[in-house]
Design an enzyme around this catalytic site. Structure first.
Site, PDB file in Angstrom:
ATOM      1  N   ASP A 101     -16.173  16.354   9.105  1.00 34.40           N
ATOM      2  CA  ASP A 101     -14.874  15.838   9.508  1.00 34.40           C
ATOM      3  C   ASP A 101     -13.916  15.947   8.310  1.00 34.40           C
ATOM      4  O   ASP A 101     -13.794  17.028   7.719  1.00 34.40           O
ATOM      5  CB  ASP A 101     -15.049  14.400  10.034  1.00 34.40           C
ATOM      6  CG  ASP A 101     -13.817  13.809  10.650  1.00 34.40           C
ATOM      7  OD1 ASP A 101     -13.496  14.169  11.799  1.00 34.40           O
ATOM      8  OD2 ASP A 101     -13.165  12.962   9.997  1.00 34.40           O
ATOM      9  N   HIS A 297     -18.836  16.077  18.247  1.00 36.74           N
ATOM     10  CA  HIS A 297     -18.250  16.070  16.911  1.00 36.74           C
ATOM     11  C   HIS A 297     -19.158  15.458  15.858  1.00 36.74           C
ATOM     12  O   HIS A 297     -19.130  15.868  14.700  1.00 36.74           O
ATOM     13  CB  HIS A 297     -16.934  15.299  16.952  1.00 36.74           C
ATOM     14  CG  HIS A 297     -16.193  15.303  15.656  1.00 36.74           C
ATOM     15  ND1 HIS A 297     -15.670  16.450  15.089  1.00 36.74           N
ATOM     16  CD2 HIS A 297     -15.882  14.295  14.787  1.00 36.74           C
ATOM     17  CE1 HIS A 297     -15.069  16.156  13.958  1.00 36.74           C
ATOM     18  NE2 HIS A 297     -15.183  14.860  13.740  1.00 36.74           N
TER      19      HIS A 297
END
Length: 319
Positions: A101, A297
């Site tokens: 991220d 994710h």
């Protein structure tokens, strides 16, 4: 048994909390938002067992690491400086840098700004992108029009903090579920199909069943830490996007020479809407990207065994 150890070290003027395991060549693991060192709880013992010194800090403004007071204290140059200073604090000349991220963005930047310190790279979920022609927030406002966008939603200090802090366990639970593989196409809906006036958490349903990769104890750890610190440290990272563009005018304009690995979930919007093959222009020594079917994710938490295997294989290849 490789037990995770904890300590605090002085890094770039901050008291930085580290979780670490093992001994050997150094591997730094940088988390994203809303995450903590804890996001690497599965990787630390696995890397240690493979013969590496794995270190996962709470980044500035997160968990048990100091949080500077100003928005400007969370720029990319600050995060890169923290990574370099952490090497110094650990007495290491070089390290392999791994990030997820926002941590992945820091990996790409640190590798370009300090190639002599970071000899190999692994980025999870966020591919390397060339420098945008205009400041990214400015471009997003033009591109999104009247649609909701997470990055824009996080720009105004205090707005997202108030929404998330009203019920921290709910906020953490819904954000982690909403972008996971378990949520299917919900992530696409959240990022592309909502009106600008959306109240983000109201658009994310409760998980229909407990998530196999996120236990009650896991959620409790995240929630307890964010209840104590608030969310500002992580959100301030988003608020520096345009400032970074102006402050680092050559970033993402020249190739990275280090060997690199990219891993992502097939249901992550960065994969669905990104051009992974285009990364080779900036990362010529990139291994074939690894995209895990059914994952979203939070890849190192959703699919730890596969991520661990890929990281260890890569580390052994570049040692």
């Amino acid at each position: 048994m490789n037990v995770i150890r904890h300590r605090t070290v002085s890094v770039n003027g901050l008291n930085m909390h580290l979780a670490e395991a093992g001994s050997g060549p150094l591997v730094l693991l940088l988390h994203g938002f809303p995450e903590l060192w804890y996001s690497w709880r599965h990787q630390l013992p696995a890397l240690a067992a493979a013969g590496y010194h794995a270190v996962a800090p709470d980044l500035r403004g997160h968990g048990r690491t100091d949080g500077p007071p100003e928005v400007e204290d969370y720029g990319m140059s600050d995060h890169v400086a923290d990574a370099v200073a952490l090497l110094d604090a650990l007495g290491a000349r070089t390290a392999v840098l791994v990030g997820h991220d926002w941590g992945a963005n820091t990996v790409w930047a640190a590798a370009e700004l300090h190639p002599e310190r970071f000899t190999a790279l692994a980025a999870l979920s966020v591919p390397h992108r060339p420098r945008s022609p205009r400041p990214p927030i400015e471009m997003l406002r033009t591109f999104t029009g009247d649609r909701f966008n997470w990055m824009l939603h996080f720009q105004e200090p205090g707005t997202a903090e108030a929404e998330f802090s009203a019920d921290v366990p709910r906020a953490v639970r819904l954000m982690l579920y909403g972008l996971s593989g378990d949520a299917g196409d919900l992530g696409v809906h959240l990022l592309t199909q909502l009106p600008r006036t959306t109240v983000l958490l109201n658009e994310i349903p409760e998980p229909p069943s407990p998530l196999p990769w996120l236990t009650a104890a896991d959620l409790s750890y995240y929630s307890t830490e964010y209840e104590r610190t608030g969310f500002t440290g992580g959100l301030n990272r988003y608020r520096n996007a345009d400032r970074d563009w102006h402050h680092l005018p050559t970033l993402a304009t020249r190739p990275l020479d280090q060997p690199a690995l990219f891993l992502a979930g097939a249901l992550d919007t960065a994969v669905r809407y990104g051009n992974l093959s285009a990364m080779r222009d900036l990362v010529p020594n990139l291994a074939d990207p690894i995209v895990l079917r059914g994952a979203g994710h939070w890849i190192q938490q959703e699919r730890p065994d596969e991520v661990n295997a890929a990281l260890i294989k890569f580390l052994q290849a570049v040692s």
